[in-house]
Design a protein around this motif. Sequence first.
Motif, PDB file in Angstrom:
ATOM      1  N   ILE A 227      18.506  17.634  22.346  1.00 51.48           N
ATOM      2  CA  ILE A 227      19.618  17.624  21.397  1.00 51.48           C
ATOM      3  C   ILE A 227      19.060  17.589  19.983  1.00 51.48           C
ATOM      4  CG2 ILE A 227      21.640  16.322  20.589  1.00 51.48           C
ATOM      5  CD1 ILE A 227      21.994  17.569  23.356  1.00 51.48           C
ATOM      6  N   GLY A 228      19.636  18.399  19.120  1.00 53.82           N
ATOM      7  CA  GLY A 228      19.251  18.407  17.705  1.00 53.82           C
ATOM      8  C   GLY A 228      20.270  17.614  16.912  1.00 53.82           C
ATOM      9  N   ALA A 229      20.837  18.226  15.910  1.00 46.27           N
ATOM     10  CA  ALA A 229      21.793  17.551  15.031  1.00 46.27           C
ATOM     11  C   ALA A 229      23.071  17.190  15.778  1.00 46.27           C
ATOM     12  CB  ALA A 229      22.132  18.447  13.844  1.00 46.27           C
ATOM     13  N   VAL A 230      23.515  15.954  15.610  1.00 50.65           N
ATOM     14  CA  VAL A 230      24.805  15.502  16.133  1.00 50.65           C
ATOM     15  C   VAL A 230      25.670  15.194  14.921  1.00 50.65           C
ATOM     16  CG1 VAL A 230      26.020  13.761  17.491  1.00 50.65           C
ATOM     17  CG2 VAL A 230      23.750  14.546  18.212  1.00 50.65           C
ATOM     18  N   LYS A 231      26.774  15.911  14.821  1.00 45.92           N
ATOM     19  CA  LYS A 231      27.676  15.736  13.680  1.00 45.92           C
ATOM     20  C   LYS A 231      28.975  15.102  14.168  1.00 45.92           C
ATOM     21  CE  LYS A 231      25.475  19.590  11.451  1.00 45.92           C
ATOM     22  NZ  LYS A 231      25.529  20.972  11.061  1.00 45.92           N
ATOM     23  N   GLY A 232      29.936  14.971  13.298  1.00 45.31           N
ATOM     24  CA  GLY A 232      31.185  14.324  13.657  1.00 45.31           C
ATOM     25  C   GLY A 232      31.942  15.009  14.779  1.00 45.31           C
ATOM     26  N   ALA A 233      31.938  16.332  14.784  1.00 39.11           N
ATOM     27  CA  ALA A 233      32.730  17.065  15.773  1.00 39.11           C
ATOM     28  C   ALA A 233      31.922  18.148  16.488  1.00 39.11           C
ATOM     29  CB  ALA A 233      33.940  17.696  15.089  1.00 39.11           C
ATOM     30  N   SER A 234      30.603  18.150  16.342  1.00 42.84           N
ATOM     31  CA  SER A 234      29.788  19.177  16.992  1.00 42.84           C
ATOM     32  C   SER A 234      28.351  18.682  17.131  1.00 42.84           C
ATOM     33  CB  SER A 234      29.820  20.480  16.181  1.00 42.84           C
ATOM     34  OG  SER A 234      29.256  20.267  14.904  1.00 42.84           O
ATOM     35  N   PHE A 235      27.568  19.426  17.899  1.00 46.45           N
ATOM     36  CA  PHE A 235      26.167  19.082  18.089  1.00 46.45           C
ATOM     37  C   PHE A 235      25.386  20.327  18.478  1.00 46.45           C
ATOM     38  CE2 PHE A 235      28.374  18.556  22.036  1.00 46.45           C
ATOM     39  CZ  PHE A 235      27.506  18.995  23.024  1.00 46.45           C
ATOM     40  N   ASP A 236      24.067  20.231  18.338  1.00 44.73           N
ATOM     41  CA  ASP A 236      23.177  21.349  18.674  1.00 44.73           C
ATOM     42  C   ASP A 236      22.353  21.012  19.900  1.00 44.73           C
ATOM     43  OD1 ASP A 236      23.978  22.768  16.413  1.00 44.73           O
ATOM     44  OD2 ASP A 236      22.365  21.946  15.180  1.00 44.73           O
ATOM     45  N   ILE A 237      22.177  22.005  20.749  1.00 37.56           N
ATOM     46  CA  ILE A 237      21.234  21.917  21.865  1.00 37.56           C
ATOM     47  C   ILE A 237      20.118  22.898  21.557  1.00 37.56           C
ATOM     48  CG2 ILE A 237      20.871  22.288  24.327  1.00 37.56           C
ATOM     49  CD1 ILE A 237      23.786  21.559  24.789  1.00 37.56           C
ATOM     50  N   HIS A 238      18.881  22.434  21.634  1.00 40.08           N
ATOM     51  CA  HIS A 238      17.717  23.274  21.369  1.00 40.08           C
ATOM     52  C   HIS A 238      16.995  23.580  22.675  1.00 40.08           C
ATOM     53  CE1 HIS A 238      17.732  22.989  16.945  1.00 40.08           C
ATOM     54  NE2 HIS A 238      18.387  21.872  17.196  1.00 40.08           N
ATOM     55  N   TYR A 239      16.337  24.732  22.698  1.00 40.18           N
ATOM     56  CA  TYR A 239      15.635  25.192  23.888  1.00 40.18           C
ATOM     57  C   TYR A 239      14.271  25.752  23.492  1.00 40.18           C
ATOM     58  CZ  TYR A 239      20.615  25.987  24.968  1.00 40.18           C
ATOM     59  OH  TYR A 239      21.980  25.892  25.093  1.00 40.18           O
ATOM     60  N   LEU A 240      13.321  25.564  24.369  1.00 37.97           N
ATOM     61  CA  LEU A 240      12.032  26.227  24.262  1.00 37.97           C
ATOM     62  C   LEU A 240      11.741  26.818  25.634  1.00 37.97           C
ATOM     63  CD1 LEU A 240       9.460  26.933  22.714  1.00 37.97           C
ATOM     64  CD2 LEU A 240       8.525  24.712  23.428  1.00 37.97           C
ATOM     65  N   VAL A 241      11.678  28.151  25.703  1.00 38.96           N
ATOM     66  CA  VAL A 241      11.403  28.845  26.955  1.00 38.96           C
ATOM     67  C   VAL A 241       9.923  29.217  26.949  1.00 38.96           C
ATOM     68  CG1 VAL A 241      11.962  30.810  28.434  1.00 38.96           C
ATOM     69  CG2 VAL A 241      13.747  29.772  27.000  1.00 38.96           C
ATOM     70  N   LYS A 242       9.235  28.787  28.003  1.00 35.02           N
ATOM     71  CA  LYS A 242       7.791  29.020  28.105  1.00 35.02           C
ATOM     72  C   LYS A 242       7.471  29.905  29.299  1.00 35.02           C
ATOM     73  CE  LYS A 242       6.197  24.697  26.094  1.00 35.02           C
ATOM     74  NZ  LYS A 242       4.891  24.924  25.513  1.00 35.02           N
ATOM     75  N   ASP A 243       6.419  30.680  29.162  1.00 36.81           N
ATOM     76  CA  ASP A 243       5.898  31.451  30.285  1.00 36.81           C
ATOM     77  C   ASP A 243       5.415  30.444  31.325  1.00 36.81           C
ATOM     78  OD1 ASP A 243       3.644  32.676  31.912  1.00 36.81           O
ATOM     79  OD2 ASP A 243       4.399  34.443  30.852  1.00 36.81           O
ATOM     80  N   PRO A 244       5.865  30.570  32.579  1.00 38.53           N
ATOM     81  CA  PRO A 244       5.514  29.554  33.584  1.00 38.53           C
ATOM     82  C   PRO A 244       4.058  29.577  34.021  1.00 38.53           C
ATOM     83  CG  PRO A 244       6.698  31.350  34.608  1.00 38.53           C
ATOM     84  CD  PRO A 244       6.729  31.610  33.124  1.00 38.53           C
ATOM     85  N   VAL A 245       3.340  30.638  33.715  1.00 33.12           N
ATOM     86  CA  VAL A 245       1.946  30.729  34.129  1.00 33.12           C
ATOM     87  C   VAL A 245       1.011  30.399  32.973  1.00 33.12           C
ATOM     88  CG1 VAL A 245       0.140  32.278  34.997  1.00 33.12           C
ATOM     89  CG2 VAL A 245       2.441  32.357  35.972  1.00 33.12           C
ATOM     90  N   THR A 246       1.244  31.006  31.809  1.00 31.12           N
ATOM     91  CA  THR A 246       0.346  30.791  30.667  1.00 31.12           C
ATOM     92  C   THR A 246       0.727  29.573  29.837  1.00 31.12           C
ATOM     93  OG1 THR A 246       1.638  32.143  29.131  1.00 31.12           O
ATOM     94  CG2 THR A 246      -0.009  33.278  30.504  1.00 31.12           C
ATOM     95  N   GLY A 247       1.989  29.138  29.938  1.00 30.36           N
ATOM     96  CA  GLY A 247       2.472  28.025  29.130  1.00 30.36           C
ATOM     97  C   GLY A 247       2.781  28.406  27.689  1.00 30.36           C
TER      98      GLY A 247
END
Length: 138
Positions: free
Chosen positions: A82-102
């Motif tokens: 979770i990133g910023a949490v505001k009064g009526a909304s919030f952010d979800i952050h993602y990091l997608v990695k290659d499963p073999v090389t990382g």
Amino acid sequence: MRWGDMDAYGHINNVQIVRMLEEARIGAFGPPRGAGLPGVEPQVSLFNAVPDGTMALVVDHKIRYVRTLEYRNVPAVVQVWIGAVKGASFDIHYLVKDPVTGEDCVKASTHLAFVDEATGRVQRLTAEQKERLAPYTH
């Protein structure tokens, strides 16, 4: 990653990346109430714990493709927080990695808000919702 997620270049298509982000979000925070049949409880019960008549809606997506995610017959690694949490909304952050090389392949975020289904008005986050998000906020 699914075989059909590849595009003509042999890497995961950008539209499928958005679907992967959705699956990661639902896996982490649960499906919306009333969606499908009961299954495994999410790590953080957020979307399935909203009151009846409340929708969790995507306001915005931001996606940065750092490098192509090549198809492999193993699941991609998606980190979610979770990133910023505001009064009526919030952010979800993602990091997608290659499963073999990382290697980092995709950095993304989704801005969400809870909306009253009957009125279409954005609802403020409750203290309980903010409390559920707090341990996963970076």
